[in-house]
Design an enzyme around this catalytic site. Structure first.
Site, PDB file in Angstrom:
ATOM      1  N   CYS A 105     -27.855 -74.342  26.342  1.00 52.62           N
ATOM      2  CA  CYS A 105     -27.311 -75.572  26.928  1.00 52.62           C
ATOM      3  C   CYS A 105     -27.307 -76.708  25.919  1.00 52.62           C
ATOM      4  CB  CYS A 105     -28.085 -75.959  28.178  1.00 52.62           C
ATOM      5  SG  CYS A 105     -29.850 -75.927  27.924  1.00 52.62           S
TER       6      CYS A 105
ATOM      7  N   GLY B 148     -35.019 -85.950  31.392  1.00 57.59           N
ATOM      8  CA  GLY B 148     -35.496 -87.298  31.718  1.00 57.59           C
ATOM      9  C   GLY B 148     -34.784 -87.995  32.860  1.00 57.59           C
ATOM     10  N   PHE B 149     -34.942 -89.308  32.866  1.00 56.62           N
ATOM     11  CA  PHE B 149     -34.398 -90.080  33.991  1.00 56.62           C
ATOM     12  C   PHE B 149     -32.875 -89.998  34.061  1.00 56.62           C
ATOM     13  CE2 PHE B 149     -38.364 -92.649  32.936  1.00 56.62           C
ATOM     14  CZ  PHE B 149     -39.138 -91.896  33.810  1.00 56.62           C
TER      15      PHE B 149
ATOM     16  N   GLY C 126     -31.075 -87.566  33.358  1.00 60.92           N
ATOM     17  CA  GLY C 126     -30.706 -86.252  33.895  1.00 60.92           C
ATOM     18  C   GLY C 126     -31.507 -85.877  35.125  1.00 60.92           C
TER      19      GLY C 126
END
Lengths: 530, 425
Positions: free
Chosen positions: A258, A429-430, A432
């Site tokens: 990814c 994180g935020f 995502g």
């Protein structure tokens, strides 16, 4: 014909049976993790090293098996990922200590590590073995138990690999059941595991629905969202190197990581040189009708065509309806916009690279930012540039938590061509919708108990740290009356791994002394009992 | 004590068992079990107890194990006890399963409703097969309270009912004494030796190394059958499916009960070899039992066999027995003058105390501290300590913490140093 008793009484799909099944595994994991917390650091790292060696030796075999079973990716590349996720991973963390207390010299606070307990870890079909290697070793280094839940499409290789690692761990003296695998995997069963209060943390790598389910489970979860990495090549870049890195990265394991580059962004005055170098490196620059064919083939109304996932460039071109030379490594599809209306600006887990030419550096940066806002927020981005200010501007603008510079993004963001922590589990994180924004590692599987004295106690030094009692493996209870297993039976011989030639080995002498002390203590205890 | 509980106690005294009801009140155990779940019992007044009595392994898999309850519920939509005269789906299925998982050579299953009935079946089958009457058992053995089974045990249970052996057909020898065993057998007039693999009611004295295999050899030499009473030692409690196989003995007859249906629907089984079950081919109507092998019990038993043979369960037994042992060793080290011994095989444990009735104050103190374990009727120095095979780490740790406190209090009760003197005086 009436039913048999077994058919009549089959309750295996009932909620009760699913819950019982999950709890049996998790309870065993809890036992194992609690006993594992009695182990000292040397013994812990010996176990991790031994498992890593076994994993390394089987890296190629499992790489081939995974490709055969799933149809995704390139066996040689998978073998490499598996290798990187074994011995080098443990080496990377050999200086970290997740077992002993430590002193924060600045605050005088002493910290004691507390492992999570039982880790429930999902393994995706795209990177099954490397993920298992990684999650198992991260758990072992931190004295956690781990339950691997394989993707159904990679079930057989995952079950076999996990069992191999479990056997290696136990051979090296780890508590039994420290590594387990869900062998009959089904969505309702996985759901039971995820929502069970007996699961301490979920390590969720996989498709978005699975990751969101992990977060919705009510248990602590470390989930990673999808990627969609932009890569920007500016005028100061070494264009030849950039092209080579991009093609190497995008073709690596047919782009199932990814962290692979999704859309290449460059400037109009760099474009022709870059296109030439891309071709030289094995890229096919698609004509407009080929791009249209790719759009139609790769994206259905439902989304990305999973048939193309991890397939090679020649195969994809063929399926899309056009021919490319046999040695083509990636397909480059030029697009004129990013975001809604251009499906090729979504994540593509196959060697198809979107390609956008911007008129200025600012526009290029805004396009990269837009790409990650469209999809893949918090994940990865790359840049090829020799201007530190452009790199900083780019990194400040894009909503990703890692920006790889002058290196292949697939490997770089995963910490294998850069100095990031090696990991195939990338915290988004935020941005995502995840709890951690850095590359996931063993450090995320431990919390620390902080011992804080009164402010007026004055500065502390290392003498303030007491010793933790590490009593080691549980002694085996006697089976009275069974020949050789009654009262006073000495404990099983401790594991001595083959001497490792690797640097940074454990303090073997100290470990041995501790074990000898333990054996003597056991014998004394036996004598006193008699 | 609540009004409701008081009423139950009064009714128990008036209509059920006045002496037993009073005994528990006197012993400081005012328990009337209400809710039960997992390894917990709840008194009518809400107090929670961790159950390490388990009725001798009946609740091996926990009280009202959810999978067993589910199977019973699903089973009740199709089955009832069944008709004991006819071949039946569930009885055949369980018998076939038992033939697979019991020691080699055991073939037919004869069904009963409780352990004692299975012992009757074992003795009757042995007598039929050998055409001999004598049965040898262990002094202070316990195999049940019915006609033949009660004669194999201590007279404490037979004399009251004028049911002790008067014909010299039931011989008892000391445990772990091979000479006495050989003396009893060498007349070649013994049909069978019946042995609990580890005598429970006697406080789990452990067989000496080689004792059980030698008894089996003596049986072979003198043409007697070996009956293994696995009621308390079966179902993984020793870490293997059957305790007897851990000692390397292949019995001719095996008796199982209690845990076979997890306390959800009672049945018992007597599993016999071709030779021991000869009558089943000659006259299958010779014994019958309406409730024996009730089909609802059989479907529950099938689930019990499936659960207990899961690999995770085998692992769990090892963890429970090792961890609890390590914890008990630590407690022993704290009170070495009082807590003087641990007898153990798997999760079958006898805790020995330095007083002729030492297990009784320990039982009472454990009860006060939220743990239920019972003394050994035939050796009250020893507390029967029987954790479940699925006990979790959290619960095992909590139990040990409570045991440590209770043993300390009981030690003070018995040996002084505490506020209270022993109620035994």
């Amino acid at each position: 014909m009436s039913q048999t008793v077994a058919e009549l009484m089959d309750i295996s799909a009932s909620p009760v049976a699913l819950k019982a099944k999950a709890e049996l595994v998790l309870d065993r994991g809890r036992w194992a993790s609690q006993v594992f917390q009695r182990y000292d650091r040397d013994r812990t790292m010996e176990i991790a090293r031994h498992v890593a060696q076994v994993a390394h030796a089987k890296a190629k075999e499992y790489g081939e098996w995974a490709v055969k079973e799933t149809g995704f990716g390139v066996a040689a590349h998978k073998a490499l990922k598996n290798e990187l996720s074994s011995i080098p991973l443990v080496d990377f963390y050999s200086d970290w200590n997740f077992v002993d207390p430590r002193l924060d010299e600045r605050t005088g606070v002493v910290e004691i590590p507390k492992p999570a307990g039982v880790v429930f870890a999902l393994a995706p079909s795209t990177n099954p073995i490397a993920t298992i290697y990684f999650k198992v070793l991260a758990s072992l280094m931190t004295r956690n138990a781990v339950v691997i839940s394989p993707h159904p499409a990679a079930l057989e290789c995952c079950v076999d690999a996990t069992k191999t690692l479990a056997a290696a761990a136990e051979e090296a003296g780890a508590p039994e059941g420290i590594v387990q695998v869900v062998e009959q995997v089904s969505l309702p069963l996985v759901d039971e595991f995820m929502k069970s209060p007996k699961t301490d943390v979920i390590l969720a790598t996989g498709g978005t629905p699975m990751v969101r389910a992990a977060y919705s489970s009510s248990n602590p979860a470390i989930g990673v969202g999808p990627g969609n990495a932009p890569v920007f090549v500016d005028a100061t870049a070494d264009v030849k190197d950039a092209a080579r890195h991009i093609v190497d990265s995008k073709s690596f394991d047919n782009s199932v990581l990814c962290t692979n580059e999704s859309v290449l962004i460059t400037l109009s005055d760099v474009a022709s040189k870059l296109e030439r170098e891309l071709s030289n490196a094995g890229a096919h620059l698609c004509r407009e009708e080929e791009v249209e064919a790719l759009r139609r083939y790769l994206f259905h109304a439902r989304g990305f065509n999973v048939e193309s996932l991890g397939r090679d460039a020649v195969w994809i071109a063929d399926q899309a309806g056009f021919k490319v030379p046999k040695n083509t490594r990636i397909l480059v599809a030029k697009i004129s916009q990013i975001g809604a209306g251009e499906v090729l600006s979504k994540e593509k887990l196959c060697p198809v690279l979107g390609y956008f030419v911007a008129s200025s550096v600012d526009q290029a940066i805004m396009q990269a930012r837009a790409l990650l806002r469209f999809s893949g927020a918090g994940h990865s981005a790359a840049i090829h540039s020799n201007d530190p200010q452009t790199v900083t501007d780019y990194a400040a603008a894009v909503e990703s938590y890692r920006v790889v510079v002058n290196a292949p993004c697939s490997q770089g963001a995963a910490g294998f061509a850069t100095n990031l922590s090696p990991s195939f589990t990338i915290g988004t994180g935020f941005f995502g919708r995840s709890s951690v924004g850095e590359n996931i590692g063993p450090q995320h599987l431990v919390n620390w108990t902080r011992i804080a004295w009164h402010k007026d106690s004055g500065p502390l030094d290392r003498s303030a740290i007491g010793r933790l009692q590490h009593r080691g493996p549980l002694p085996v209870a006697p089976s009275d009356g069974v020949p050789g297993q009654g009262v006073g039976t000495p404990p099983i011989a401790p594991f001595r791994p083959q001497p490792s030639s690797r640097p940074g080995g454990s303090g073997g002498q100290d470990g041995l002394r501790d074990e000898i002390r333990q054996i003597i203590a056991e014998e004394l205890r036996g004598l006193l009992k008699g | 004590m609540s009004e409701a509980k008081l009423k139950v106690l009064e009714a128990s005294k008036a209509y059920w068992n006045p002496d037993k009801t009073q005994f528990w009140q006197d012993a400081g155990v005012d328990l009337v079990i209400d809710k039960r779940e997992g390894y917990y019992l709840y008194d009518m007044d809400g107090r929670r107890l961790i159950d390490v009595h388990l009725n001798g392994g009946t609740y091996n898999l926990g009280h009202r194990n959810p999978e067993l309850v589910e199977v019973l519920n699903v089973g009740a939509r199709h089955f009832d006890m069944g008709n004991h005269h006819f071949p039946a789906m569930a009885r055949a299925a369980l018998a076939e399963e038992l033939a697979k998982c019991t020691p080699e050579g055991l073939k037919y299953t004869i069904y009963g409703a409780g352990g004692a009935e299975a012992v009757e079946l074992a003795i009757k089958s042995a007598r039929n097969a050998t055409r001999k009457r004598k049965i040898v058992s262990i002094i202070k053995a316990y195999h049940g309270h019915s006609g033949l089974s009660v004669k194999t045990g201590d007279e404490r249970f037979s004399k009251t009912f004028l049911s002790e052996d008067t014909l010299g057909e039931f011989v008892q020898v000391p445990f772990n004494d091979l000479t006495a065993m050989e003396d009893a057998l060498k007349g070649r007039d013994v049909a069978a030796v019946i042995m609990e693999t580890i005598p429970a009611t006697y406080g789990f004295p452990m067989p000496n190394e080689g004792y059980l295999p030698s008894v089996k050899k003596l049986c072979e030499r003198y043409d007697a059958l070996y009956i293994a009473d696995e009621v308390q030692t079966g179902f993984m409690r020793t870490g293997d499916m059957w305790g007897i196989t851990r000692y390397g003995v292949t019995p001719d007859i095996m008796v199982i009960g209690k845990g076979v249906t997890g306390g959800i629907y009672p049945i018992s089984c007597c599993v016999v070899s071709e030779q021991a079950g000869a009558w089943l081919k000659q006259d299958g109507f010779a014994h019958m039992s309406t409730a024996g092998g009730a089909e609802l019990g059989c479907v529950v038993a099938l689930k019990v066999l499936e659960i207990t043979q899961r690999p995770e369960v085998r692992s769990s037994v090892r963890y429970v027995s090792n961890f609890v042992r390590a914890g008990l060793d630590d407690i022993r080290a704290l009170y070495p003058d009082f807590f003087i011994g641990i007898r153990q095989h798997g999760v079958i444990m006898g805790l020995e105390f330095n007083h002729p009735e030492g297990a009784k104050p320990v039982m009472r103190r454990l009860y006060e501290n939220g743990v239920w374990a019972i003394f050994s009727t035939l050796d009250p120095r020893v507390l029967q300590f029987k954790p479940g095979i699925l006990m979790t780490q959290d619960l095992a740790e909590e139990m040990l913490r409570r045991v440590e406190i209770a043993v300390g209090q009981a030690r003070d009760d018995v040996m002084g140093g505490g506020a209270k003197r022993s109620y035994l005086q």
